[in-house]
Design a protein around this motif. Structure first.
Motif, PDB file in Angstrom:
ATOM      1  N   ARG A   1       0.825  -1.204   0.000  1.00 12.35           N
ATOM      2  CA  ARG A   1       0.000   0.000   0.000  1.00 12.35           C
ATOM      3  C   ARG A   1       0.867   1.266   0.000  1.00 12.35           C
ATOM      4  O   ARG A   1       0.561   2.244  -0.688  1.00 12.35           O
TER       5      ARG A   1
ATOM      6  N   TRP B   1       0.822   4.183  -2.695  1.00  6.91           N
ATOM      7  CA  TRP B   1       0.650   5.588  -2.278  1.00  6.91           C
ATOM      8  C   TRP B   1       1.715   6.468  -2.926  1.00  6.91           C
ATOM      9  O   TRP B   1       1.435   7.522  -3.474  1.00  6.91           O
TER      10      TRP B   1
ATOM     11  N   ILE C   1      -6.203   4.013  -2.528  1.00 10.30           N
ATOM     12  CA  ILE C   1      -5.059   3.097  -2.438  1.00 10.30           C
ATOM     13  C   ILE C   1      -5.551   1.653  -2.612  1.00 10.30           C
ATOM     14  O   ILE C   1      -4.977   0.871  -3.374  1.00 10.30           O
TER      15      ILE C   1
END
Ligand code: C5P
Length: 219
Positions: free
Chosen positions: A38, A42, A93
């Motif tokens: 993640r 991002w 995300i």
């Protein structure tokens, strides 16, 4: 010797919260590999990188610096000096992460990072949680667990705090992410030697207890 506990499972199986609580009960470190995927997604969005074209994503890998761990305020994830602990849970995300996670170069890069974190563990053990930990990242782990729950229960748990449209959207997001991720790694079926813990009929504490008991029995 450091004991490695590998935990895999689908989205919404509760594996992050269960793994973290089990690690705390055992006095082990904890590594959430999904948080690293993640954090990378991002960073790609932050830099305006086209996540559907692998070239730019791959080129950005060497400069990806992240830190993950615990400090007195709790669990944190940082990219460079920026704290992204909350940001990486945003829907933008969740809907992007699978596109970057399916790129083999991204997986190889992050797998190497996870292995170096495992190798550097100073506590008696570490619980490592994700999708391919029992099969790729740490296939030699002392304890390997697949944490599952029926699809209905997973949806219900994930959308418990939401209602109406958001609950439905969450359920849809989970199914679609699992379907995309399952094309890359099989986390729905236990590989040979992996113990399945089915939490469909277990509450949170009983699931943590089941994991902790398995670790104590096998180490
Ligand atoms: O565990 P979590 O749902 O936060 O993981 C986010 C995403 O990271 C997954 O949907 C998957 O695309 C990716 N992932 C992965 N391999 C792992 C852990 C996570 O591909 N070991």
């Amino acid at each position: 010797m450091t004991i490695v506990v590998a935990v895999d499972g689908p989205a919404g199986s509760g594996k992050s919260s269960v793994s973290r609580a089990a690690a705390r009960a055992l006095g082990f470190d904890y590594l959430d590999t999904g948080a690293a995927y993640r954090a990378f997604a991002w960073r790609c969005l932050e830099e305006g990188i086209d996540t559907h074209g692998p070239r730019d994503v791959i080129e950005s890998l060497p400069s990806f610096e992240y830190a993950i761990g615990t400090d007195p305020d709790g669990y944190f994830v940082r990219v460079g000096s920026e704290d992204v602990t909350a940001d990486i849970r945003e829907p933008r995300i969740s809907s992007t992460v699978s596109s970057v996670a399916r790129i083999p170069e991204v997986r190889a890069h992050l797998t190497a990072l996870f292995r170096s974190i495992i190798a550097g563990t100073v506590k008696p053990g570490i619980v490592v949680e994700g999708r391919d930990i029992t099969t790729v990242v740490a296939p030699d782990a002392e304890v390997r667990i697949l944490l599952t729950a029926s699809e209905e229960v997973r949806m219900r748990r994930r959308s418990a705090e939401l209602s109406g449209e958001s609950a439905e959207a969450t359920a849809r997001e989970l199914s679609s992410r699992d379907a995309k991720d399952a094309k890359v790694v099989d986390f729905m079926n236990a590989a040979e030697g992996v113990v399945t813990v089915d939490s469909t009929d277990l509450d949170f504490d009983s699931t943590v207890h089941a994991v902790v008991t398995l670790v104590r029995e096998r180490t």
